[in-house]
Design a protein around this motif. Structure first.
Motif, mmCIF file in Angstrom:
data_model
loop_
_atom_site.group_PDB
_atom_site.id
_atom_site.type_symbol
_atom_site.label_atom_id
_atom_site.label_comp_id
_atom_site.label_asym_id
_atom_site.label_seq_id
_atom_site.Cartn_x
_atom_site.Cartn_y
_atom_site.Cartn_z
ATOM 1 N N GLN A 206 0.829 -1.199 0.000
ATOM 2 C CA GLN A 206 0.000 0.000 0.000
ATOM 3 C C GLN A 206 0.868 1.256 0.000
ATOM 4 O O GLN A 206 0.611 2.230 -0.713
ATOM 5 C CB GLN A 206 -0.939 -0.022 1.207
ATOM 6 C CG GLN A 206 -2.014 1.050 1.180
ATOM 7 C CD GLN A 206 -1.664 2.255 2.035
ATOM 8 O OE1 GLN A 206 -0.686 2.242 2.785
ATOM 9 N NE2 GLN A 206 -2.477 3.301 1.947
ATOM 10 N N GLU A 207 1.937 1.243 0.786
ATOM 11 C CA GLU A 207 2.820 2.400 0.867
ATOM 12 C C GLU A 207 3.558 2.618 -0.453
ATOM 13 O O GLU A 207 3.730 3.757 -0.903
ATOM 14 C CB GLU A 207 3.813 2.211 2.001
ATOM 15 C CG GLU A 207 3.164 2.292 3.390
ATOM 16 C CD GLU A 207 4.039 1.723 4.485
ATOM 17 O OE1 GLU A 207 5.166 1.263 4.159
ATOM 18 O OE2 GLU A 207 3.605 1.732 5.645
ATOM 19 N N ASP A 208 3.967 1.499 -1.088
ATOM 20 C CA ASP A 208 4.673 1.617 -2.373
ATOM 21 C C ASP A 208 3.746 2.154 -3.462
ATOM 22 O O ASP A 208 4.199 2.770 -4.438
ATOM 23 C CB ASP A 208 5.225 0.255 -2.811
ATOM 24 C CG ASP A 208 6.380 -0.218 -1.926
ATOM 25 O OD1 ASP A 208 6.932 0.621 -1.183
ATOM 26 O OD2 ASP A 208 6.698 -1.405 -1.962
ATOM 27 N N HIS A 209 2.451 1.913 -3.311
ATOM 28 C CA HIS A 209 1.467 2.332 -4.315
ATOM 29 C C HIS A 209 1.154 3.833 -4.231
ATOM 30 O O HIS A 209 0.714 4.430 -5.205
ATOM 31 C CB HIS A 209 0.178 1.520 -4.119
ATOM 32 C CG HIS A 209 -0.858 1.779 -5.164
ATOM 33 N ND1 HIS A 209 -0.735 1.368 -6.461
ATOM 34 C CD2 HIS A 209 -2.065 2.439 -5.084
ATOM 35 C CE1 HIS A 209 -1.803 1.736 -7.155
ATOM 36 N NE2 HIS A 209 -2.633 2.386 -6.342
ATOM 37 N N LEU A 210 1.365 4.402 -3.022
ATOM 38 C CA LEU A 210 1.021 5.825 -2.840
ATOM 39 C C LEU A 210 1.982 6.750 -3.601
ATOM 40 O O LEU A 210 3.137 6.442 -3.794
ATOM 41 C CB LEU A 210 1.057 6.159 -1.351
ATOM 42 C CG LEU A 210 0.003 5.476 -0.480
ATOM 43 C CD1 LEU A 210 0.209 5.844 0.982
ATOM 44 C CD2 LEU A 210 -1.409 5.871 -0.939
#
Length: 309
Positions: free
Chosen positions: A305-309
């Motif tokens: 999720q963090e990499d997607h932001l």
């Protein structure tokens, strides 16, 4: 969303950013039906978990933001390369999920080891403290879950070590008796062929290692012989690991850790006799128990999720 795929059971659930288990569900892993069936079952599980659901007394509705998948065998960020337990090869991460959310794939044991470092027994390695052990190598830990198979999460100086290809820690396939029984991986005499929960149960004709432990406690001769051989195999493997990497702490996890002192006590007795010129590492049971892999999959999901932001 988090899914931890084991050889017998898949654990799925919802994990908060702080590591709180908000929802947990278990399903049978249909490995006897072949690799394609297992892949389809994982995908269906992810789809079911992705639906919004009410959790807790306040009736709040949770909607997952990402997916973390922890699977056994040789794993990269994009493929489940090989699994002796399931017989699959080069399965792309996309095959495991049909939902439109960020997804991260990881190795089940290394993911569980990350959770152990973050939330469990191994969390004190970040400060260099492992209880009574005050050596400078207190950040060197082996997390060893024992279930359907055996693999290890290698922690060096407080950080997970993956090796050249990210596949470090396959201690279950170290031959403890090179001329021993055939392992599912194709080799002979592997540690997992003697000391995994599934091997122990199978060699005693039982459905689970818990049944074998009950027979050991009752003094059943066959169960005691199988159990003693498993302890000997584990002791030999841990002695080899200790001489190579000098851990301050070995954390035993997985289903077999539920045996408690029936397992830990004889290991503590035997290991020093195989390390004649040095002290053995401390041995502990995982604080996270059977949920370590699920929490590790949760960490994978939050990272996605963090990499997607």
């Amino acid at each position: 969303m988090a899914v931890d795929v084991g050889g017998t059971t898949m654990k799925g659930g919802l994990v908060g950013r702080d590591g709180a288990l908000l929802y947990v569900e278990r399903r049978v892993t249909p490995r006897a039906e072949g690799p394609e069936r297992v892949i389809a079952a994982i995908s269906a599980f992810v789809t079911d978990l992705s639906r919004p659901r009410s959790v807790g007394l306040d009736g709040g509705v949770l909607e997952p933001v990402a997916v973390g998948l922890a699977v056994p065998g040789l794993v990269t960020a994009t493929h489940a390369v090989f699994s002796a337990a399931f017989g699959w090869r080069d399965v792309p991460v996309e095959a495991f999920t049909q939902v439109s959310l960020p997804v991260a794939l990881g190795h089940d044991v290394r993911s569980a080891g990350e959770a152990e470092l973050a939330y469990g027994t191994g969390s004190d390695v970040r400060t260099g403290s492992t209880g009574s052990d005050t050596r400078s190598g207190a950040g060197d830990v082996l997390y060893l879950p024992i279930g359907t198979g055996i693999a290890g999460a290698v922690v060096l100086s407080g950080s997970l070590y993956g090796g050249a290809a990210g596949w470090a820690g396959q201690i279950g396939h170290i031959p403890v008796w090179p001329d021993g029984v055939r392992c599912a991986c194709g080799q002979r005499g592997c540690l997992a062929a003697y000391a995994s929960a599934s091997a122990i149960a199978s060699r005693c004709g039982e459905d689970s290692a818990a049944d074998v432990v009950a027979r050991v406690t009752a003094g059943d001769a066959r169960a005691v012989a199988v159990w003693n051989e498993a302890v000997e195999a584990l002791s030999l493997a841990l002695a080899t690991y200790t001489l190579l990497l000098d851990p301050a702490l070995v954390v035993i996890g997985g289903g077999l850790s539920l045996a408690g002192d029936t397992l830990i006590a004889p290991l503590r007795d035997r290991l020093p006799t195989l390390l004649t010129f040095r002290h053995p590492p401390a041995l502990r049971v995982s604080a996270l128990g059977v949920h370590a892999g699920l929490l590790g999959a949760g960490l994978l999901g939050w990272r996605a999720q963090e990499d997607h932001l």
